[in-house]
Design an enzyme around this catalytic site. Structure first.
Site, PDB file in Angstrom:
ATOM      1  N   LYS A  13       0.592  -1.061  -0.415  1.00  0.00           N
ATOM      2  CA  LYS A  13      -0.053  -0.083  -0.334  1.00  0.00           C
ATOM      3  C   LYS A  13       0.597   1.150   0.078  1.00  0.00           C
ATOM      4  O   LYS A  13       0.789   2.493  -0.955  1.00  0.00           O
ATOM      5  CB  LYS A  13      -1.450   0.051   1.343  1.00  0.00           C
ATOM      6  CG  LYS A  13      -2.060  -0.960   1.306  1.00  0.00           C
ATOM      7  CD  LYS A  13      -3.193  -1.081   2.943  1.00  0.00           C
ATOM      8  CE  LYS A  13      -1.990  -0.648   3.752  1.00  0.00           C
ATOM      9  NZ  LYS A  13      -1.262  -2.249   4.342  1.00  0.00           N
ATOM     10  N   ARG A  88      -9.650   0.090   8.593  1.00  0.00           N
ATOM     11  CA  ARG A  88      -9.630  -0.818   9.059  1.00  0.00           C
ATOM     12  C   ARG A  88     -10.852  -1.665   9.202  1.00  0.00           C
ATOM     13  O   ARG A  88     -10.770  -3.180   9.702  1.00  0.00           O
ATOM     14  CB  ARG A  88      -8.040  -0.907   9.912  1.00  0.00           C
ATOM     15  CG  ARG A  88      -6.737  -0.940   9.240  1.00  0.00           C
ATOM     16  CD  ARG A  88      -5.924  -1.214  10.315  1.00  0.00           C
ATOM     17  NE  ARG A  88      -4.827  -1.757   9.351  1.00  0.00           N
ATOM     18  CZ  ARG A  88      -3.449  -1.166   9.159  1.00  0.00           C
ATOM     19  NH1 ARG A  88      -3.353   0.111   8.648  1.00  0.00           N
ATOM     20  NH2 ARG A  88      -2.903  -1.961   8.931  1.00  0.00           N
ATOM     21  N   ARG A 127      11.413  -5.770   5.898  1.00  0.00           N
ATOM     22  CA  ARG A 127      11.603  -4.994   5.043  1.00  0.00           C
ATOM     23  C   ARG A 127      12.517  -3.953   6.316  1.00  0.00           C
ATOM     24  O   ARG A 127      12.325  -4.043   7.810  1.00  0.00           O
ATOM     25  CB  ARG A 127      10.351  -4.202   5.906  1.00  0.00           C
ATOM     26  CG  ARG A 127       9.442  -3.906   4.698  1.00  0.00           C
ATOM     27  CD  ARG A 127       7.895  -3.045   4.859  1.00  0.00           C
ATOM     28  NE  ARG A 127       7.103  -3.063   6.305  1.00  0.00           N
ATOM     29  CZ  ARG A 127       5.864  -2.782   6.504  1.00  0.00           C
ATOM     30  NH1 ARG A 127       5.397  -1.805   5.398  1.00  0.00           N
ATOM     31  NH2 ARG A 127       5.381  -3.148   7.409  1.00  0.00           N
ATOM     32  N   ARG A 160      11.172  -2.507  11.857  1.00  0.00           N
ATOM     33  CA  ARG A 160       9.376  -1.958  12.727  1.00  0.00           C
ATOM     34  C   ARG A 160       9.582  -2.352  13.644  1.00  0.00           C
ATOM     35  O   ARG A 160       9.753  -3.765  13.801  1.00  0.00           O
ATOM     36  CB  ARG A 160       8.519  -1.459  11.409  1.00  0.00           C
ATOM     37  CG  ARG A 160       7.996  -0.907  11.549  1.00  0.00           C
ATOM     38  CD  ARG A 160       7.148  -0.489  10.352  1.00  0.00           C
ATOM     39  NE  ARG A 160       5.510  -0.592  10.579  1.00  0.00           N
ATOM     40  CZ  ARG A 160       4.629  -0.927   9.658  1.00  0.00           C
ATOM     41  NH1 ARG A 160       4.505  -0.195   8.888  1.00  0.00           N
ATOM     42  NH2 ARG A 160       3.716  -1.588   9.944  1.00  0.00           N
TER      43      ARG A 160
HETATM   44  P1  AMP Z   1       0.406   0.092   9.459  1.00  0.00           P
HETATM   45  O1  AMP Z   1       1.706   0.978   9.442  1.00  0.00           O
HETATM   46  O2  AMP Z   1      -0.575   0.465   8.549  1.00  0.00           O
HETATM   47  O3  AMP Z   1       0.788  -1.182   9.095  1.00  0.00           O
HETATM   48  O4  AMP Z   1      -0.027   0.412  10.479  1.00  0.00           O
HETATM   49  C1  AMP Z   1       0.621  -0.119  12.098  1.00  0.00           C
HETATM   50  C2  AMP Z   1      -0.151  -0.120  13.435  1.00  0.00           C
HETATM   51  O5  AMP Z   1      -0.432   1.536  13.358  1.00  0.00           O
HETATM   52  C3  AMP Z   1      -1.387  -0.840  13.051  1.00  0.00           C
HETATM   53  O6  AMP Z   1      -1.323  -2.267  13.315  1.00  0.00           O
HETATM   54  C4  AMP Z   1      -2.291  -0.591  14.308  1.00  0.00           C
HETATM   55  O7  AMP Z   1      -1.753  -1.356  15.652  1.00  0.00           O
HETATM   56  C5  AMP Z   1      -1.807   1.166  13.823  1.00  0.00           C
HETATM   57  N1  AMP Z   1      -3.129   1.438  13.071  1.00  0.00           N
HETATM   58  C6  AMP Z   1      -2.764   2.520  11.638  1.00  0.00           C
HETATM   59  N2  AMP Z   1      -4.016   2.455  11.102  1.00  0.00           N
HETATM   60  C7  AMP Z   1      -5.127   2.041  11.522  1.00  0.00           C
HETATM   61  C8  AMP Z   1      -6.203   2.414  11.687  1.00  0.00           C
HETATM   62  N3  AMP Z   1      -7.676   2.779  10.401  1.00  0.00           N
HETATM   63  N4  AMP Z   1      -7.208   1.749  13.186  1.00  0.00           N
HETATM   64  C9  AMP Z   1      -6.907   0.527  13.500  1.00  0.00           C
HETATM   65  N5  AMP Z   1      -5.120   1.145  13.958  1.00  0.00           N
HETATM   66  C10 AMP Z   1      -4.714   1.351  12.804  1.00  0.00           C
END
Ligand code: AMP
Length: 215
Positions: A13, A88, A127, A160
């Site tokens: 993404k 999400r 990553r 990360r």
């Molecule tokens: P990402 O970088 O998009 O993979 O997000 C990393 C983490 O941030 C996820 O595993 C969630 O803990 C939190 N997070 C990001 N976006 C959301 C969302 N829309 N709703 C809830 N938690 C989120």
């Protein structure tokens, strides 16, 4: 262009969003990036979010809905935006719909990156990103010239906290339970564009642009 990018962690993404940012000159709104900034700045929201993120769980809906609502009101979103990692959950999608009505806006499309979950674990565990300039690498698919160092600025490469295998498996399970239902949600709304996310990065780009009819 007002877009949502949908797909499990590691589906690409962020990579595709970066391409769309250039193509349409619109901002990428990544809730994951916004939350990580809040965590490293130790803001009250960051302190609240950290435990959920480290465990691979979703941060509560009201927290992310609030930050996206504020972000969408900013002037650079006037002509469009790319939502990356939001919504999400179904309640987040419902809240987004309401926010957009308030702003007299409508989504143009929801791009779903279809991927094979097993190969995502390999993508995610490899990553790395530069702690100084943020450039991304992959130990197998896009390795740095020197071990652990950024090719651009020689900064130290970092992994990360939530890209450890156990947390990744948890994030995948959470995706299946809470986020995958959004594919049907947006299919029924006539907005879903499904693309093969396992193809080469440039081919995924082409599929997206053709589906948006702007290639
Ligand atoms: P990402 O970088 O998009 O993979 O997000 C990393 C983490 O941030 C996820 O595993 C969630 O803990 C939190 N997070 C990001 N976006 C959301 C969302 N829309 N709703 C809830 N938690 C989120």
């Amino acid at each position: 262009m007002k877009l949502v990018l949908l797909g499990p962690p590691g589906a690409g993404k962020g990579t595709q969003a970066a391409m769309l940012v250039k193509k349409f000159a619109i901002p990428q709104i990544s809730t994951g990036d916004m939350l990580r900034t809040a965590v490293s700045g130790q803001t009250p929201m960051g302190i609240k979010a950290k435990g959920y993120m480290d465990a691979g769980d979703l941060v509560p809906d009201e927290v992310v809905v609030g930050i996206v609502r504020e972000r969408l009101q900013q002037v650079d979103c006037a002509t469009g935006f790319i939502l990356d990692g939001f919504p999400r959950t179904v309640p987040q999608a419902d809240a987004l719909k309401l926010n957009l009505v308030e702003l007299s806006k409508e989504l143009d499309a929801v791009i779903s990156l279809d991927v094979d979950i097993d190969s995502l674990v390999e993508r995610l565990t490899g990553r790395r990103s530069c702690g100084d300039c943020g450039k991304g690498f992959h130990l197998k698919f896009d390795p740095p010239g020197a071990d652990g160092k950024c090719d651009v600025c020689s900064g130290e490469l970092k992994q990360r906290a939530d890209d450890q295998e156990e947390t990744i498996r948890k994030r995948m399970a959470v995706y299946h339970q809470q986020t995958a239902p959004l594919e049907d949600y947006y299919r029924q709304a006539g907005l879903l564009i499904a693309v093969d996310g396992m193809a080469e990065i440039t081919s995924v780009q082409q599929q997206i642009l053709m589906a948006l009819q702007v290639a």
